[in-house]
Design an enzyme around this catalytic site. Structure first.
Site, short mmCIF file in Angstrom:
data_model
loop_
_atom_site.label_atom_id
_atom_site.label_comp_id
_atom_site.label_asym_id
_atom_site.label_seq_id
_atom_site.Cartn_x
_atom_site.Cartn_y
_atom_site.Cartn_z
CG ASP B 104 7.43 3.04 8.88
OD1 ASP B 104 6.64 2.29 9.46
OD2 ASP B 104 7.06 3.86 8.03
CG ASP B 160 0.84 3.53 -2.24
OD1 ASP B 160 1.32 3.05 -1.18
OD2 ASP B 160 -0.26 4.11 -2.28
NE ARG B 166 -0.09 0.15 -4.55
CZ ARG B 166 0.01 0.16 -3.22
NH1 ARG B 166 1.11 -0.26 -2.65
NH2 ARG B 166 -0.99 0.59 -2.48
#
Lengths: 306, 177
Positions: B104, B160, B166
């Protein structure tokens, strides 16, 4: 009533010399910025001012006085120098005052490598960017003189003296000129007014608290950063003087990336986006990212800085 | 699989994930044929992706992991990231592929590439499963991208929220409290 006109190549220290002469002789400095801010508003509409700032040929159109703008400016220059003299930077003054017995015309030049080095140092840009900057700015200088006065910028007969500043200091040149006109030096230097250098980079603390917070994130990742190290000129006036510049907040040397933070409300962001677009168009090789208010909040929140 | 509190719509289904990871494995196999690459991932977010990706690669590969943590409170550089588990394989002179779960801002990847480049690999490329460019400010070339996603918080397939989710076999949007 000494009038000294200074014509200069970009990056040849012509502006610095004009300021130094202004201080030395105690004479006012008249330059493009002075004309734009002091004179144009009285003779041009706002849309015309924008055009005049950008286009030499717009000076051939009529001012509110019913005469071409360049003639209006000439008249004001002559009026302003009638009793007190002045240092005039650019504006085609070497042509306007060509036959004036009180006028002394100086041309300032430097070899291109020296000019490139100075521009790199002044704005913090690289050599390729500086070379483009010089080419664009010089083209505007040349075009103004040609479009308005049909004169060649490189015509040495327009100047009484041409000085290469590669190995000369501005103070040395100023002293040399002062020695030529010892009787013209005034003790009162208060008349000298100048500072067109609004785009000059000043070292300062962070302008906004979010910048300090952003630094915390960079340092979490051991990222080297520099605060406002580079100023990119993005707009020039008709004569090639920088009128608008953009200084991104951060530079990350490891990734050759600039980051601009904006914490302003969206309605004020449009102007900054416009600047960004100009910067990208002029310097396509520059990697720059803008982070908006919501991005910064998310980022600070994500990293637990908020 | 039953959805938990906070887990919203499915962004990428199990089937799409499987299909795309196989495609990425094929691409890597073709590009690195004869180069015997090392595929490296960051624990724990990248572990499922690393596992599926390397099993989709048909050429010989080495697999390694590293882990990134933070200096604890009270430390002079508290909050700063550090390597808590280093590579076990020597990557100097090797062709290295970073298998990242999500890119990101680019900060983590930027940190990783600097660390790995210090080992002087022959080449270093990135295979990102998810690519969210909305807040990217460190732009690094991503040679392989699984999916471009919008600016939303996602969980599952290794990703997560406070160590939960997860294990989900798909990628889902997570509505932050």
């Amino acid at each position: 009533m000494l009038i000294i006109t200074v014509s200069r190549q970009t990056g040849s220290l012509g502006e610095e010399l004009a300021k130094e002469l202004s201080m030395t002789f105690g004479l006012p400095l008249i330059d493009r910025e002075y004309v734009n801010t002091q004179w144009l508003s009285g003779i041009a509409k706002s849309n015309q001012i924008s055009l005049l700032k950008d286009s030499p040929k717009a000076h051939l159109t009529l001012s509110s006085e019913g005469i071409p703008f360049y003639v209006s400016i000439e008249n004001r220059l002559k009026e302003a120098t009638k009793d007190s003299g002045a240092i005039i930077l650019g504006l085609g003054a070497e042509v306007i005052f060509k036959d004036n017995p009180n006028a002394f015309h100086i041309r300032i030049i430097s070899p291109e490598p020296a000019r490139i080095n100075r521009i790199c140092e002044q704005y913090g840009i690289d050599a390729t960017q500086a070379q483009k900057f010089i080419a664009l700015s010089d083209r505007k200088h040349r075009k103004y003189l040609f479009d308005i006065y049909s004169q060649s910028w490189g015509d040495n007969s327009l100047y009484h003296i041409t000085l290469n500043t590669e190995k000369l200091k501005i103070t040395q040149i100023s002293q040399m000129i002062a020695n030529m006109f010892p009787n013209e030096i005034k003790n009162d230097t208060s008349a000298a007014k100048i500072d067109t250098g609004e785009h000059r980079l000043k070292k300062r603390d962070f302008v906004h608290p979010s910048e300090a917070e952003f630094v915390k994130i960079l340092e979490m990742y051991h990222l080297e950063w520099k605060y406002e190290p580079t100023t990119f000129p993005i707009e020039w006036d008709t004569e090639g003087n920088v009128t608008k510049a953009f200084t991104p907040d951060f530079f990350l040397p490891a990734f050759q990336t600039y980051v601009e933070l904006t914490t302003m409300n969206q309605k004020y962001v449009t102007a900054k986006n416009r600047k960004m677009r100009k910067l990208k168009a002029l310097y396509p090789e520059v990697n720059i990212t803008i982070l908006y208010k919501k991005d910064i909040s998310k980022l600070l929140s994500k990293f637990g800085v908020l | 699989m039953e959805k938990s509190n906070g887990v919203g719509r499915t962004v990428i289904s199990k089937e799409r994930l499987r299909k795309r990871v196989v495609e990425l494995g094929r691409e890597i196999s073709a590009d690195y044929n004869g180069l015997h690459p090392v595929v490296v991932s960051v624990l724990r977010g990248g572990m499922f992706f690393l596992s599926d990706l390397t099993r989709a690669i048909s050429i010989p590969v080495h697999v390694d992991t590293l882990a990134i943590g933070r200096y604890p409170e009270g430390h002079s550089v508290s909050g700063a990231v550090k390597i808590t588990k280093d590579l076990d394989i020597l990557i100097t002179g090797r062709h290295v592929i970073i298998a990242e779960d999500i890119v990101d801002t680019g900060l983590t990847l930027g940190y990783l590439t600097r660390i790995l480049n210090n080992h002087k690999p022959e080449s270093l490329h990135v295979c990102a499963l998810l690519n969210n460019t909305a807040r990217r400010f460190i732009n690094l070339p991503l040679r392989y991208v699984g999916f471009n996603i919008p600016d939303i918080f996602v969980v599952g397939y290794g990703l997560d929220f406070n160590e939960d989710y997860r294990h989900l076999e798909y990628i889902a949007e997570y509505k932050l409290p």
